[in-house]
Design a protein around this motif. Sequence first.
Motif, PDB file in Angstrom:
ATOM      1  N   ARG A  55      67.640  65.973  21.357  1.00 50.95           N
ATOM      2  CA  ARG A  55      68.086  65.196  22.511  1.00 50.95           C
ATOM      3  C   ARG A  55      67.933  65.994  23.812  1.00 50.95           C
ATOM      4  NH1 ARG A  55      72.393  63.730  20.335  1.00 50.95           N
ATOM      5  NH2 ARG A  55      71.759  61.627  19.690  1.00 50.95           N
ATOM      6  N   ARG A  56      68.202  67.301  23.732  1.00 51.92           N
ATOM      7  CA  ARG A  56      68.128  68.157  24.919  1.00 51.92           C
ATOM      8  C   ARG A  56      66.727  68.684  25.183  1.00 51.92           C
ATOM      9  NH1 ARG A  56      73.502  72.033  24.119  1.00 51.92           N
ATOM     10  NH2 ARG A  56      75.076  70.414  24.497  1.00 51.92           N
ATOM     11  N   GLY A  57      65.809  68.427  24.274  1.00 48.59           N
ATOM     12  CA  GLY A  57      64.458  68.938  24.439  1.00 48.59           C
ATOM     13  C   GLY A  57      64.320  70.402  24.091  1.00 48.59           C
ATOM     14  N   GLU A  58      65.295  70.945  23.359  1.00 51.64           N
ATOM     15  CA  GLU A  58      65.259  72.375  22.986  1.00 51.64           C
ATOM     16  C   GLU A  58      64.300  72.635  21.837  1.00 51.64           C
ATOM     17  OE1 GLU A  58      69.930  73.098  24.329  1.00 51.64           O
ATOM     18  OE2 GLU A  58      69.379  73.136  22.203  1.00 51.64           O
ATOM     19  N   LEU A  66      64.682  59.682  18.896  1.00 48.00           N
ATOM     20  CA  LEU A  66      64.731  61.116  19.164  1.00 48.00           C
ATOM     21  C   LEU A  66      63.403  61.796  18.833  1.00 48.00           C
ATOM     22  CD1 LEU A  66      68.271  62.096  17.755  1.00 48.00           C
ATOM     23  CD2 LEU A  66      67.551  62.068  20.164  1.00 48.00           C
ATOM     24  N   ARG A  78      69.910  67.156  15.806  1.00 48.76           N
ATOM     25  CA  ARG A  78      69.857  65.959  16.652  1.00 48.76           C
ATOM     26  C   ARG A  78      70.080  66.317  18.121  1.00 48.76           C
ATOM     27  NH1 ARG A  78      71.436  60.808  14.398  1.00 48.76           N
ATOM     28  NH2 ARG A  78      73.091  60.703  15.953  1.00 48.76           N
ATOM     29  N   GLU A  79      71.046  67.206  18.368  1.00 49.47           N
ATOM     30  CA  GLU A  79      71.355  67.573  19.747  1.00 49.47           C
ATOM     31  C   GLU A  79      70.217  68.373  20.369  1.00 49.47           C
ATOM     32  OE1 GLU A  79      73.356  67.262  23.164  1.00 49.47           O
ATOM     33  OE2 GLU A  79      73.799  66.250  21.280  1.00 49.47           O
ATOM     34  N   ALA A  80      69.595  69.249  19.561  1.00 46.94           N
ATOM     35  CA  ALA A  80      68.461  70.027  20.079  1.00 46.94           C
ATOM     36  C   ALA A  80      67.291  69.118  20.442  1.00 46.94           C
ATOM     37  CB  ALA A  80      68.033  71.070  19.046  1.00 46.94           C
TER      38      ALA A  80
END
Length: 292
Positions: A139-142, A184, A135-137
């Motif tokens: 969100r950060r566009g990673e 997302l 989820r965080e990846a």
Amino acid sequence: MEYEEDYRLVEDSHRRGRFLPGTQIEVIRPLHRAAPPDHVVFDFDGTLSLIRQGWPEVMAPMMVEVLSACGANETPEQLTELVHRFIMELNGKQTIYQMIRLADEVRLRGGTPEDPLVYKHRYHDRLMQRIAGRREALRRGEIAPAEMLVPYSIELLAELTRRGAVLYLASGTDEVYVREEAELLGLDRFFGPRVYGAIDDYRSFSKAMVIRRILEEHGVPGAALLGFGDGYVEIQNIKAAGGTAVAVASDEAGRSGRPDPWKRDRLVGVGADLVIPDYQDWKALTAYLWGE
């Protein structure tokens, strides 16, 4: 209030259809539509989103812990086999139904279960720990959303929208998380506010309710409805309403482009009209569904 039905076999699950030439689209039951579909309902996890791929590997150990604490004589291996079996039997229903079954198993072993909602929240906390990095990846566009989607999901959704179909999400996952994860993945632009998911008062939500609401609010017949899902509940519900059901027998872990055999047979058994492994053949699929 409406309960979600149990799995109900209505077809030979090993029945074989024909494949549209040059595609992975298996036609179990040829379509005879009077008009193209106006309203299209999608399940979320496993049908579009792969963010929660691997969730049984979180749910099963938690359940084994709970049952082991009852002092049962079964080995961890025996309990793992037991819980895996009923987890998959209930797959497609809201998560709470798996937790209700867990509470029943605790009682069978002489224990006093916690409220199924407590078990559900415990499981969900562990699952969120597992998928937090994904989820965080996103969100950060990673990582690109396409890496966390069933292949060619965006292409299919864009084509359905271009053809004028109204799209809906109906998920057994809690609605707040479905909305967040759809955003997302960049899916919110296709579904807008038409996103429905589970709530703690599970009797006040079901996919069948969503389908009935669509038909009643728009005054359309069930034949105007098209549904996509990798769980039996949405396939059963779409067929019960008179719509066309596309089984998405997705290989969530491997993204191999081939259908998962267990999903395929299970969904054919509840009456799916077509079976696909993903949306690689989206052009041929939409052309067939529109009678072209």
